[in-house]
Design an enzyme around this catalytic site. Structure first.
Site, PDB file in Angstrom:
ATOM      1  N   SER A  39      -9.888  51.220  61.665  1.00 10.58           N
ATOM      2  CA  SER A  39      -8.569  51.616  61.141  1.00 10.58           C
ATOM      3  C   SER A  39      -7.450  51.072  62.017  1.00 10.58           C
ATOM      4  O   SER A  39      -6.438  50.562  61.522  1.00 10.58           O
ATOM      5  CB  SER A  39      -8.465  53.153  61.107  1.00 10.58           C
ATOM      6  OG  SER A  39      -9.354  53.675  60.167  1.00 10.58           O
ATOM      7  N   ARG A  43      -4.417  48.087  61.240  1.00  9.60           N
ATOM      8  CA  ARG A  43      -2.989  48.405  61.399  1.00  9.60           C
ATOM      9  C   ARG A  43      -2.332  47.491  62.424  1.00  9.60           C
ATOM     10  O   ARG A  43      -1.179  47.080  62.259  1.00  9.60           O
ATOM     11  CB  ARG A  43      -2.833  49.882  61.765  1.00  9.60           C
ATOM     12  CG  ARG A  43      -3.113  50.793  60.546  1.00  9.60           C
ATOM     13  CD  ARG A  43      -3.508  52.189  60.961  1.00  9.60           C
ATOM     14  NE  ARG A  43      -3.615  53.104  59.826  1.00  9.60           N
ATOM     15  CZ  ARG A  43      -4.685  53.194  59.019  1.00  9.60           C
ATOM     16  NH1 ARG A  43      -5.732  52.383  59.204  1.00  9.60           N
ATOM     17  NH2 ARG A  43      -4.708  54.072  58.026  1.00  9.60           N
ATOM     18  N   SER A 185      -5.651  61.444  52.171  1.00  7.94           N
ATOM     19  CA  SER A 185      -6.105  60.057  52.332  1.00  7.94           C
ATOM     20  C   SER A 185      -5.130  59.288  53.211  1.00  7.94           C
ATOM     21  O   SER A 185      -3.949  59.158  52.881  1.00  7.94           O
ATOM     22  CB  SER A 185      -6.213  59.380  50.956  1.00  7.94           C
ATOM     23  OG  SER A 185      -6.182  57.977  51.119  1.00  7.94           O
ATOM     24  N   ASP A 335     -15.941  59.404  57.011  1.00 15.36           N
ATOM     25  CA  ASP A 335     -16.806  58.212  57.105  1.00 15.36           C
ATOM     26  C   ASP A 335     -18.131  58.511  57.798  1.00 15.36           C
ATOM     27  O   ASP A 335     -19.034  57.668  57.796  1.00 15.36           O
ATOM     28  CB  ASP A 335     -16.080  57.089  57.856  1.00 15.36           C
ATOM     29  CG  ASP A 335     -14.920  56.531  57.044  1.00 15.36           C
ATOM     30  OD1 ASP A 335     -14.896  56.722  55.812  1.00 15.36           O
ATOM     31  OD2 ASP A 335     -14.024  55.913  57.651  1.00 15.36           O
ATOM     32  N   LYS A 362     -16.276  55.560  47.765  1.00 16.49           N
ATOM     33  CA  LYS A 362     -16.230  54.712  48.964  1.00 16.49           C
ATOM     34  C   LYS A 362     -16.900  53.364  48.639  1.00 16.49           C
ATOM     35  O   LYS A 362     -17.052  53.018  47.483  1.00 16.49           O
ATOM     36  CB  LYS A 362     -16.914  55.430  50.133  1.00 16.49           C
ATOM     37  CG  LYS A 362     -16.160  56.671  50.600  1.00 16.49           C
ATOM     38  CD  LYS A 362     -14.858  56.301  51.260  1.00 16.49           C
ATOM     39  CE  LYS A 362     -14.090  57.533  51.701  1.00 16.49           C
ATOM     40  NZ  LYS A 362     -12.725  57.190  52.154  1.00 16.49           N
TER      41      LYS A 362
HETATM   42  C1  S3P Z   1      -9.172  54.706  56.373  1.00 15.37           C
HETATM   43  C2  S3P Z   1      -9.049  55.885  55.701  1.00 15.37           C
HETATM   44  C3  S3P Z   1     -10.188  56.553  55.046  1.00 15.37           C
HETATM   45  C4  S3P Z   1     -11.514  56.017  55.522  1.00 15.37           C
HETATM   46  C5  S3P Z   1     -11.524  54.517  55.588  1.00 15.37           C
HETATM   47  C6  S3P Z   1     -10.459  54.019  56.535  1.00 15.37           C
HETATM   48  C7  S3P Z   1      -7.963  54.110  56.970  1.00 15.37           C
HETATM   49  O1  S3P Z   1     -10.106  56.343  53.654  1.00 15.37           O
HETATM   50  O2  S3P Z   1     -12.554  56.472  54.701  1.00 15.37           O
HETATM   51  O3  S3P Z   1     -12.781  54.049  56.043  1.00 15.37           O
HETATM   52  O4  S3P Z   1      -8.099  53.226  57.844  1.00 15.37           O
HETATM   53  O5  S3P Z   1      -6.858  54.515  56.599  1.00 15.37           O
HETATM   54  P1  S3P Z   1      -9.230  57.293  52.686  1.00 15.37           P
HETATM   55  O6  S3P Z   1      -7.815  57.119  53.033  1.00 15.37           O
HETATM   56  O7  S3P Z   1      -9.549  56.800  51.312  1.00 15.37           O
HETATM   57  O8  S3P Z   1      -9.706  58.683  52.932  1.00 15.37           O
END
Ligand code: S3P
Length: 448
Positions: A39, A43, A185, A335, A362
């Site tokens: 993540s 970003r 989310s 996750d 997912k």
């Molecule tokens: C993520 C948010 C999550 C996660 C994904 C990565 C992110 O998804 O499951 O692997 O980096 O913002 P959701 O926002 O759909 O919950």
């Protein structure tokens, strides 16, 4: 003690991972450094691309997903050096300056790339973009970001009323909204915040439970004006800010560490130390769940690195017991549920996982796939519409299973195989490279 034999066979670009467990069992010992947080890697690449000046990234994840992000932003004019974990340099092009790409932007398997990027594309007036992904991503719901963006004035087209990629986007001058997201989310929240960067006034997102906050932390570090109301899980961004390139240090991914934490907990006689793991409180649900199950995990050497809390995690094997996982804990470990399901298979009693219907959309339907693959190995797993019920304590028997091209399923099944009798073959194991290219090498390195 004889070690397991782990072999990787490649035919027609698909890997089969074969784990042969010795009759006397195996144990896991050693230190592991997990790759950078996925993540945060996404970003850092995105904000680096749209900021002014240079961003440097240390510890970037070299998985397929961040590669997709880098190639999309290169195609829109950002100068991103060759990706490596030591140092990536980005010459940002400045807010609002993404160039119209001459071809379709391909997000590959990565929902984060596609959903976050949409917020930026929709808010670039006068430019046209087309985006797509692999067959998994093209079946995942995009309406969760398309709808709020349309409320802001975005023009987006796609199959099923713009809910499935490929999508076409005609950038617009957007207006601010207060969006009450029906789901917790981080991808939805981040998409709207990124769109809000380019909007005059204040854009607010309220979510039903707190999701990971890496966007908020990094946007602030790059100079965006952001306010957070923890009482209501709301974040407000003030638009037309300037972003300034920054040095980013990416901590190890707790979602990748989770495989080793569960492996160390369930394989008798094991002790592992997973180094340099990000322990941002919006991500540590896995530690809370494993603690409830009676896992022996110590946090060592806690520190803060570039705005994110980090620690080394030491796990020793212990007897596990069932627990219930639901409610606000779910977004903090979303996750990690596939690997938690593996832990539950080796815990006494029935573990119930509820409020996790998100797992069905997912990279694969993780509820259906984990239930079917663990049951093939002899586990007692029942699907619920929003989760799983797992009765632990039945020994697993090695057999042929399949990742369904989902990276977290491939790695979860490999950990289950360590405690299964005989030989387990995991089909399409190459999927692990999405978030953890060296997973199997690390696994081989700790088996005793
Ligand atoms: C993520 C948010 C999550 C996660 C994904 C990565 C992110 O998804 O499951 O692997 O980096 O913002 P959701 O926002 O759909 O919950």
């Amino acid at each position: 003690m004889p070690a397991a034999v782990v072999t990787l066979k490649n035919t027609e670009n698909q890997d089969r991972l074969i784990i042969q467990n010795p009759a006397s069992g195996l144990s896991l010992q050693g230190r592991i450094r997990v790759p950078g947080d996925k993540s945060i890697s996404h970003r850092a690449l995105m904000l680096g691309a749209i900021a002014q000046g240079e961003t440097t990234i240390q510890g970037l994840l070299l998985g397929e997903d961040p590669r997709s992000t880098a190639s999309c932003f290169r195609a829109m004019g950002a100068e991103i050096s060759e990706l490596n974990p030591e140092m990536v340099r980005i010459q940002g092009i400045g807010l609002g300056c993404l160039q119209e790409p001459t071809s379709v932007l391909d997000a590959g398997n990565s929902g984060t790339t596609l959903r976050l990027m949409l917020g930026l594309l929709a808010s670039h007036p006068g430019r046209f973009f087309a985006v797509t992904g692999d067959s998994s991503l093209r079946s995942r719901p995009m309406s969760r970001v398309v709808k709020p963006l349309q409320e802001m004035g975005a023009q987006i087209w796609g199959r099923q009323d713009g809910s499935l990629a490929p999508l076409a986007i005609q950038g617009q001058q957007l207006r601010p909204i207060h969006y009450h997201s029906p789901i917790a989310s981080a991808q939805v929240k981040s998409c709207i915040l990124l769109a809000g960067l380019m909007v005059e006034g204040q854009t607010t997102v309220t979510e039903p439970a707190l999701s990971r906050d890496h966007s908020e932390r990094m946007l602030r570090a790059f100079g965006a004006e952001l306010s957070i109301d923890p009482q209501t899980n709301s974040v407000t961004i003030t638009g037309s800010a300037k972003l300034q390139g920054q040095p980013v240090i990416v901590p190890g991914d707790i979602s990748s560490a989770a495989f080793w934490l569960v492996a160390g907990a369930i394989v008798p006689g094991s002790e592992l130390c997973v180094e340099n793991v990000g322990i941002n409180p919006t991500r540590t649900g896995i530690l809370e769940a494993l603690e409830r199950m009676g896992a022996d995990i110590q946090m060592e050497n806690q520190r803060v690195v570039a705005g994110e809390p980090v620690a080394d995690l030491r796990v020793r094997s212990s007897a596990l017991k069932a627990c219930e996982i639901a409610g606000e804990l779910i977004p903090q470990l979303i996750d990690e549920i596939p690997i938690l399901a593996v832990a539950a298979v080796f815990a006494q009693g029935t573990t119930v996982i509820r409020d996790a219907a998100e797992l069905r959309v997912k990279e694969s339907d993780r509820i259906a796939v984990m239930a079917s693959q663990l049951n093939r190995m002899g586990a007692k797993v029942t699907e619920r519409p929003d989760g799983l019920e797992i009765t632990g304590g039945t020994p697993l028997i090695g057999t042929d299973v399949d990742s369904h091209t989902d990276h977290r399923i491939a790695m979860s099944l490999a950990i289950a195989a360590l405690n299964a009798e005989g030989t387990t073959t995991i089909g399409r194991a190459e999927a692990a490279a999405i978030s953890y290219p060296d997973f199997f090498q690390s696994l081989i390195g700790i088996i005793r």
